[in-house]
Design a protein around this motif. Structure first.
Motif, PDB file in Angstrom:
ATOM      1  N   GLU A 110    -110.266 -30.462 149.979  1.00 32.83           N
ATOM      2  CA  GLU A 110    -109.314 -29.633 149.257  1.00 32.83           C
ATOM      3  C   GLU A 110    -107.870 -29.881 149.684  1.00 32.83           C
ATOM      4  O   GLU A 110    -106.960 -29.841 148.853  1.00 32.83           O
ATOM      5  N   HIS A 111    -107.660 -30.140 150.971  1.00 31.86           N
ATOM      6  CA  HIS A 111    -106.282 -30.287 151.460  1.00 31.86           C
ATOM      7  C   HIS A 111    -105.598 -31.531 150.906  1.00 31.86           C
ATOM      8  O   HIS A 111    -104.371 -31.605 150.889  1.00 31.86           O
ATOM      9  N   TYR A 112    -106.378 -32.510 150.451  1.00 32.00           N
ATOM     10  CA  TYR A 112    -105.761 -33.696 149.860  1.00 32.00           C
ATOM     11  C   TYR A 112    -105.140 -33.393 148.497  1.00 32.00           C
ATOM     12  O   TYR A 112    -104.311 -34.157 148.011  1.00 32.00           O
ATOM     13  N   ASP A 113    -105.542 -32.308 147.885  1.00 31.27           N
ATOM     14  CA  ASP A 113    -105.051 -31.966 146.549  1.00 31.27           C
ATOM     15  C   ASP A 113    -103.935 -30.929 146.581  1.00 31.27           C
ATOM     16  O   ASP A 113    -103.394 -30.596 145.530  1.00 31.27           O
ATOM     17  N   ARG A 114    -103.614 -30.413 147.766  1.00 26.37           N
ATOM     18  CA  ARG A 114    -102.554 -29.412 147.865  1.00 26.37           C
ATOM     19  C   ARG A 114    -101.241 -30.103 148.203  1.00 26.37           C
ATOM     20  O   ARG A 114    -101.142 -30.809 149.217  1.00 26.37           O
ATOM     21  N   SER A 115    -100.227 -29.884 147.374  1.00 23.92           N
ATOM     22  CA  SER A 115     -98.946 -30.571 147.571  1.00 23.92           C
ATOM     23  C   SER A 115     -98.301 -30.183 148.890  1.00 23.92           C
ATOM     24  O   SER A 115     -97.653 -31.016 149.546  1.00 23.92           O
ATOM     25  N   GLU A 116     -98.466 -28.916 149.328  1.00 21.30           N
ATOM     26  CA  GLU A 116     -97.836 -28.503 150.578  1.00 21.30           C
ATOM     27  C   GLU A 116     -98.443 -29.242 151.774  1.00 21.30           C
ATOM     28  O   GLU A 116     -97.746 -29.579 152.737  1.00 21.30           O
ATOM     29  N   ASP A 117     -99.752 -29.523 151.714  1.00 24.00           N
ATOM     30  CA  ASP A 117    -100.372 -30.293 152.793  1.00 24.00           C
ATOM     31  C   ASP A 117     -99.928 -31.751 152.748  1.00 24.00           C
ATOM     32  O   ASP A 117     -99.751 -32.388 153.795  1.00 24.00           O
ATOM     33  N   ALA A 118     -99.756 -32.289 151.548  1.00 23.99           N
ATOM     34  CA  ALA A 118     -99.248 -33.660 151.425  1.00 23.99           C
ATOM     35  C   ALA A 118     -97.839 -33.759 152.000  1.00 23.99           C
ATOM     36  O   ALA A 118     -97.486 -34.745 152.662  1.00 23.99           O
ATOM     37  N   ASP A 119     -97.020 -32.722 151.764  1.00 25.67           N
ATOM     38  CA  ASP A 119     -95.662 -32.710 152.325  1.00 25.67           C
ATOM     39  C   ASP A 119     -95.712 -32.667 153.854  1.00 25.67           C
ATOM     40  O   ASP A 119     -94.938 -33.348 154.542  1.00 25.67           O
ATOM     41  N   ARG A 120     -96.618 -31.848 154.388  1.00 24.51           N
ATOM     42  CA  ARG A 120     -96.738 -31.760 155.849  1.00 24.51           C
ATOM     43  C   ARG A 120     -97.120 -33.121 156.439  1.00 24.51           C
ATOM     44  O   ARG A 120     -96.577 -33.544 157.459  1.00 24.51           O
ATOM     45  N   LEU A 121     -98.060 -33.799 155.812  1.00 28.71           N
ATOM     46  CA  LEU A 121     -98.473 -35.100 156.314  1.00 28.71           C
ATOM     47  C   LEU A 121     -97.340 -36.112 156.242  1.00 28.71           C
ATOM     48  O   LEU A 121     -97.167 -36.948 157.143  1.00 28.71           O
ATOM     49  N   THR A 122     -96.556 -36.055 155.168  1.00 28.27           N
ATOM     50  CA  THR A 122     -95.433 -36.986 155.027  1.00 28.27           C
ATOM     51  C   THR A 122     -94.438 -36.814 156.163  1.00 28.27           C
ATOM     52  O   THR A 122     -93.986 -37.799 156.769  1.00 28.27           O
ATOM     53  N   VAL A 123     -94.086 -35.570 156.477  1.00 25.30           N
ATOM     54  CA  VAL A 123     -93.121 -35.310 157.554  1.00 25.30           C
ATOM     55  C   VAL A 123     -93.731 -35.663 158.914  1.00 25.30           C
ATOM     56  O   VAL A 123     -93.053 -36.208 159.793  1.00 25.30           O
ATOM     57  N   GLY A 381    -115.981 -35.280 133.869  1.00 31.33           N
ATOM     58  CA  GLY A 381    -116.301 -34.436 135.024  1.00 31.33           C
ATOM     59  C   GLY A 381    -117.446 -34.962 135.860  1.00 31.33           C
ATOM     60  O   GLY A 381    -117.952 -34.258 136.735  1.00 31.33           O
ATOM     61  N   LYS A 382    -117.863 -36.210 135.613  1.00 32.35           N
ATOM     62  CA  LYS A 382    -119.019 -36.773 136.336  1.00 32.35           C
ATOM     63  C   LYS A 382    -118.766 -36.854 137.843  1.00 32.35           C
ATOM     64  O   LYS A 382    -119.587 -36.391 138.646  1.00 32.35           O
ATOM     65  N   SER A 383    -117.647 -37.475 138.221  1.00 37.29           N
ATOM     66  CA  SER A 383    -117.359 -37.638 139.649  1.00 37.29           C
ATOM     67  C   SER A 383    -117.139 -36.304 140.340  1.00 37.29           C
ATOM     68  O   SER A 383    -117.504 -36.126 141.513  1.00 37.29           O
ATOM     69  N   THR A 384    -116.553 -35.352 139.635  1.00 41.43           N
ATOM     70  CA  THR A 384    -116.361 -34.018 140.217  1.00 41.43           C
ATOM     71  C   THR A 384    -117.707 -33.357 140.477  1.00 41.43           C
ATOM     72  O   THR A 384    -117.907 -32.717 141.525  1.00 41.43           O
ATOM     73  N   LEU A 385    -118.651 -33.518 139.547  1.00 38.05           N
ATOM     74  CA  LEU A 385    -120.001 -32.977 139.739  1.00 38.05           C
ATOM     75  C   LEU A 385    -120.634 -33.587 140.987  1.00 38.05           C
ATOM     76  O   LEU A 385    -121.250 -32.871 141.798  1.00 38.05           O
ATOM     77  N   VAL A 386    -120.450 -34.886 141.172  1.00 40.51           N
ATOM     78  CA  VAL A 386    -121.004 -35.563 142.340  1.00 40.51           C
ATOM     79  C   VAL A 386    -120.374 -35.012 143.624  1.00 40.51           C
ATOM     80  O   VAL A 386    -121.068 -34.774 144.615  1.00 40.51           O
ATOM     81  N   LYS A 387    -119.067 -34.799 143.625  1.00 45.75           N
ATOM     82  CA  LYS A 387    -118.386 -34.290 144.823  1.00 45.75           C
ATOM     83  C   LYS A 387    -118.892 -32.893 145.199  1.00 45.75           C
ATOM     84  O   LYS A 387    -119.029 -32.569 146.380  1.00 45.75           O
ATOM     85  N   LEU A 388    -119.177 -32.071 144.199  1.00 41.68           N
ATOM     86  CA  LEU A 388    -119.716 -30.740 144.482  1.00 41.68           C
ATOM     87  C   LEU A 388    -121.122 -30.844 145.062  1.00 41.68           C
ATOM     88  O   LEU A 388    -121.485 -30.109 145.988  1.00 41.68           O
ATOM     89  N   LEU A 389    -121.930 -31.753 144.522  1.00 43.06           N
ATOM     90  CA  LEU A 389    -123.286 -31.933 145.030  1.00 43.06           C
ATOM     91  C   LEU A 389    -123.273 -32.457 146.460  1.00 43.06           C
ATOM     92  O   LEU A 389    -124.163 -32.151 147.250  1.00 43.06           O
ATOM     93  N   CYS A 390    -122.263 -33.246 146.808  1.00 38.52           N
ATOM     94  CA  CYS A 390    -122.137 -33.772 148.174  1.00 38.52           C
ATOM     95  C   CYS A 390    -121.482 -32.773 149.128  1.00 38.52           C
ATOM     96  O   CYS A 390    -121.361 -33.062 150.330  1.00 38.52           O
ATOM     97  N   GLY A 391    -121.028 -31.639 148.621  1.00 35.73           N
ATOM     98  CA  GLY A 391    -120.381 -30.651 149.474  1.00 35.73           C
ATOM     99  C   GLY A 391    -118.957 -31.005 149.854  1.00 35.73           C
ATOM    100  O   GLY A 391    -118.408 -30.444 150.800  1.00 35.73           O
ATOM    101  N   LEU A 392    -118.332 -31.938 149.120  1.00 29.44           N
ATOM    102  CA  LEU A 392    -116.949 -32.295 149.420  1.00 29.44           C
ATOM    103  C   LEU A 392    -115.971 -31.240 148.927  1.00 29.44           C
ATOM    104  O   LEU A 392    -114.841 -31.169 149.408  1.00 29.44           O
ATOM    105  N   TYR A 393    -116.389 -30.446 147.971  1.00 29.11           N
ATOM    106  CA  TYR A 393    -115.616 -29.300 147.485  1.00 29.11           C
ATOM    107  C   TYR A 393    -116.571 -28.119 147.331  1.00 29.11           C
ATOM    108  O   TYR A 393    -117.781 -28.310 147.138  1.00 29.11           O
ATOM    109  N   GLU A 394    -116.014 -26.925 147.425  1.00 26.40           N
ATOM    110  CA  GLU A 394    -116.769 -25.722 147.101  1.00 26.40           C
ATOM    111  C   GLU A 394    -116.454 -25.317 145.670  1.00 26.40           C
ATOM    112  O   GLU A 394    -115.303 -25.447 145.230  1.00 26.40           O
ATOM    113  N   PRO A 395    -117.436 -24.847 144.922  1.00 30.34           N
ATOM    114  CA  PRO A 395    -117.164 -24.434 143.538  1.00 30.34           C
ATOM    115  C   PRO A 395    -116.118 -23.324 143.485  1.00 30.34           C
ATOM    116  O   PRO A 395    -116.055 -22.462 144.370  1.00 30.34           O
TER     117      PRO A 395
END
Length: 595
Positions: A110-123, A381-395
């Motif tokens: 999830e943190h890879y998709d949040r712009s504020e976390d991306a900004d923190r990593l950049t700095v 939405g195929k890849s998103t379905l796979v990511k949920l099944l792998c537990g990479l995201y929570e619904p």
């Protein structure tokens, strides 16, 4: 100020963790060097008084002491540098490792998709390498504190009113803190645009993308975009630094006025006979040292505040990713699937996507031991379905159940340990081939024959046979003699990596053959079907693959047709053809293309 103080403590903790003896040695040398300069001013007063009195012997002794203290003050700092330079280098590596552990510490993405976390990593990428400056600043500020204490004591002995002079150091310090906040804010505001410019640079410097850039004649366009963005970033940073420097200059002016007043006060005392010439010399030297101490403290505090800001962002990133969150008590994990995996009312929207759902209201049952194919158009939405099944995201809503137990209760990390996946955007690990495959199962990578077996399953044995040193050959361009593989060969290496776990409860191949021709894909899936049968027989594991090619999906027990974020159709190949719906229509279109 509390943030800066916590940052100072954190710097010392990091250094102490690396090497306590080097840390103590560097600190002691800096403190001794700093103390010698105020004492040198005292020796100069003694020298002045003895010269005026005509005492040659004691004047010579005072001169020798002055020279010794001067040499001490100028050299000990250099010896300290020998200790803290290596200490800082080790600490940078340690902080890099900490940042990597935070980013990769949680089970989700999830943190890879949040712009504020991306900004923190950049700095953080910009600030962590500056740890050397911050450590040097902290040690020197500790030395300045010792020097300032001695200076205050000596000034009070000359005239108590001179004690006001050190107090005038606070306006520059506060101004420096305010200035650093202004500069830091400009960095945060430009982080997104800086990230965009850096991405353009990486694209133009990457050999994989360079061929497309040249064929599309995009070089000048990319150069222009890079220059345009860096110009905008530089302008905003310049404005921020200009404002910060104006604030710092105002604080320095306050001290300069006090400095002039202090010198005039001591000179007046000497004229009226209340102070000696030695006191004037002492005061002038100490006042000059205070001026240097203040300006140095202001400059050094900027480095400390910057590093404190980096530690703050590191903490925010840690909290955002949940890397330190205590894992909830996990339910007993099944060693064998008996029922399968269920999705109940699952909806999902990526963080930062404004609530736009990629999946909505998905109800689905994947039977234990089944081979499942997922098909659909791009963006369905195929890849998103796979990511949920792998537990990479929570619904976002609904839940995923494994044998009737919510995946969240079992623990996503534990589920991932019992799963294996190969994604379309697989990683090209530029390691020896044995390692590039073996990292798919760290516990088995050194087991005799484990890597060779996975390579054989993936149809990659021919690749290893053609390499100079077989599985021990380095892969990639970063090695002078590294083997350069084609896209299809890299994909087979990734497939072999996915086949390393022996009996996963979930085996996922997300567009695993995009770089292979249809014949090679067919051959691979036949081998893959045998692997799926073995997984199902031993542990009731589910094998799931995503593909655009309908020629291979008929081997699946269950085919899911995903469309516009929902499962539009589900059934076997024959059932879906007989239903004459979306699957049958897509199947006919692709079949006609290959006639």
């Amino acid at each position: 100020m509390s943030v800066t103080l916590r940052g100072c403590l954190r710097i010392m903790q990091v250094c102490w963790r690396q090497d306590p003896r080097r840390t103590l040695a560097a600190l002691l040398l800096v403190l001794l060097g700093a103390a010698s300069l105020p004492l040198m001013a005292l020796a100069m007063r003694w020298l002045t008084e003895e010269v005026i009195a005509g005492e040659v012997a004691t004047a010579a002794a005072a001169g020798g002491l002055t020279a010794l203290l001067l040499i001490t003050g100028l050299t000990l700092g250099h010896f300290a540098h020998l200790f803290y330079f290596e200490l800082a280098e080790l600490s940078v590596l340690d902080l890099d490792a900490e940042a990597m552990a935070i980013v990769n510490g949680g089970p989700g993405l999830e943190h890879y998709d949040r712009s504020e976390d991306a900004d923190r990593l950049t700095v953080l990428r910009q600030e962590i390498p500056r740890f050397n400056n911050a450590l040097q600043a902290l040690l020197n500020l500790a030395g300045l504190a010792v020097a300032a204490t001695l200076t205050v004591v000596l000034l009070a002995a000359v005239n108590p009113l001179l004690l006001l002079l050190p107090l005038l150091a606070f306006p520059p310090l506060f101004a420096g803190r305010l200035a650093e906040r202004t500069a830091d804010r400009s960095k945060t505001d430009t982080a997104e645009q800086s990230r965009y410019a850096l991405n353009i640079f990486r694209l133009t410097a990457d050999p994989e993308s360079s061929k497309e850039l040249r064929m599309s004649r995009l070089g000048d366009r990319m150069d222009g975009l890079h220059a345009q963005n860096w110009e905008a970033v530089s302008k905003r940073l310049w404005n921020g630094h200009w404002k910060a420097n104006a604030v710092r200059a105002l604080g320095q002016l306050v001290f300069a006025a006090g400095y002039v007043g202090a010198i005039l006060l001591v000179v007046h005392g000497a004229v009226t006979g209340e102070a000696g010439v030695g006191d004037v010399v002492l005061s002038v030297v100490l006042a000059a040292q205070i001026n240097t101490q203040v300006s140095t403290a202001v400059a050094l505090s900027q480095d400390l505040q910057r590093m404190a800001g980096a530690f703050r962002r590191l903490g925010e990133l840690r909290a955002s990713t949940g890397a330190d969150a205590a894992a909830p008590a996990a339910a007993a994990f099944p060693e064998r699937l008996e029922h399968g995996i269920d999705l109940e009312g699952v909806g999902f929207a990526y963080p930062g996507a404004g609530g736009r759902r990629v999946l909505d209201g998905v109800d689905l049952h994947l039977p234990a031991g089944a081979t499942v194919a997922v098909v659909g158009e791009n963006g369905a939405g195929k890849s998103t379905l796979v990511k949920l099944l792998c537990g990479l995201y929570e619904p976002t809503e609904g839940r995923v159940l494994v044998d009737g137990t919510p995946l969240a209760s079992l623990g996503r990390t534990e589920w991932q340990r019992r799963s294996s996946a190969v994604y379309q955007d697989y990683v090209r690990f530029e390691f020896p081939m044995r390692t590039a495959v073996g990292v798919g199962d760290l516990e088995r990578m050194d087991a005799p024959g484990a890597v060779a077996e996975a390579v054989e399953r993936a149809g990659a044995a021919g690749i290893a046979e053609r390499l100079d040193r077989g599985l021990d050959t380095d892969l990639g361009k970063q090695y002078a003699d590294g083997a350069v593989l084609s896209g299809g060969q890299w994909q087979k290496v990734a497939l072999a990596r996915g086949f390393m776990p022996q009996h996963p409860l979930l085996l996922v191949l997300d567009e695993p053959t995009s770089a292979l021709d249809p014949l090679a894909e067919r051959e691979l899936f036949e081998r893959y079907a045998g692997r799926a049968s073995e997984v199902a027989r031993r542990r009731g594991g589910i094998t799931l693959f995503v593909t655009h090619r309908f020629s291979t999906v008929r081997i699946a027990d269950l085919i899911l047709v995903v469309s516009e974020g929902a499962v539009a159709e589900a059934g076997s190949h024959r059932e879906l053809l007989e239903a004459d719906g979306r699957y049958a229509r897509l199947h006919r279109l692709q079949s006609e293309k290959y006639r």
